[in-house]
Design an enzyme around this catalytic site. Sequence first.
Site, short mmCIF file in Angstrom:
data_model
loop_
_atom_site.label_atom_id
_atom_site.label_comp_id
_atom_site.label_asym_id
_atom_site.label_seq_id
_atom_site.Cartn_x
_atom_site.Cartn_y
_atom_site.Cartn_z
N GLU A 1 -5.60 -8.78 0.70
CA GLU A 1 -6.39 -8.71 2.04
C GLU A 1 -7.73 -8.25 1.53
O GLU A 1 -8.02 -7.44 0.62
CB GLU A 1 -5.91 -7.41 2.80
N GLU B 1 0.82 -1.23 -0.01
CA GLU B 1 0.05 0.03 -0.02
C GLU B 1 0.82 1.18 0.05
O GLU B 1 0.37 2.34 0.64
CB GLU B 1 -0.90 0.00 1.27
#
Length: 398
Positions: free
Chosen positions: A310, A157
């Site tokens: 995720e 991220e």
Amino acid sequence: MRPRLRSDRLSPLLATAAVSALTVGCSAPSESGPQAENSSPTHQRLAGPTQALPGDRPTIGLNPDWGVETLEQFATTTGVTPGAAVSFIHMPFSETDAENVRDAADQVAGMGGVLMLTLEPHEGLEAVTEESIAELIDLLVEVNDAEVPVMLRFAHEMNGSWYPWGMQPEAYIDAFREVAAAVREQTTGTEMIWAPNYGGGYPFVGGQYAPEPGTTDFELLDTDGDGELTQLDDPYDPFYPGDDVVDWVGMSLYHWGDSHPWGSNDLPEPEKFSEQLRGTYSGLAGDESMLPDFYELYAANRDKPLAIPETAAFVTADADPDLALEIKRQWWQQIFAEDLRSEFPQLRLINWFNWDKHEPEVDGLVRWSVSTDQDIADAFREDLPEWVAEAHDVNRAG
């Protein structure tokens, strides 16, 4: 731990995974995976994650709360053996961190799976030094020598503004490439995964690590050259390290609800999961999507296997039990949809974030897990399609 949401349009990013099985060596190597000629002369190359994960279907994995539940306990509760599991580690890491990784690898080995090791340089990208890389390689070699394939998710991220390695495209790419070079040269069963956050809400204004105007990072991220960082700028391309060092591509995708501020228990819109992958999701709030087609650009066009490291669905602790079940059910049914396999043939791994934890975004407990409530676990088991159940049976029989 998972990233923090800093934008009023940011679409969650937190979780990982739960379910299918994995047989080492059951599929042909992908061209994008590490090749034999990259092997260290002192090691015989182990079947890596690309070879280990079945090529004809996505594997369902788990992002477990290791202090609450073992992989075996999850399998007993849900009836499904995770094909992969996620472990987080700092860089540089402590001996306690290393022991936790070893324990996770032992559990993964017992299930015949893949370890997704998420590397977090919380001291910043300057902490990615020759010394810290050497320590990492030693640990990876140890895990690979125990015949556990590893997917190394380095500084995930990185396109968000909530981590100390975020929004620094030039330094990030340099660090990724340096780690990847060492991994390819010195490990036997580790592959690199590049995994930004879903771009909804980009450029995540107001985060602690957002770049200042006039800096090199700001200029690199201003992809349309208008002097501002806006939704019109590309949330992925400035951070891509290069085809030669990326084995897998990935993205964090969540159902947090339909609009900011988060906190309400909302049913997922139909096709939301696939629309987020395609960059076409606009949500019930009516915002027009302007995102690139992540799947097409980074998986299909580059012939890279795709992972969702995720995912999970937002449910508060005080939600009505029937509504809580329906929210999660509608989300996992999208993930298990038969047409998802044909629409996204490069999709090889989906991890469920199996935590119940306090989330600062809503200042309350969020129940992301599918195994801590037996009614939800039973429904999860009932809804499993044949391709997941069959994979589970094969894994158990083996």
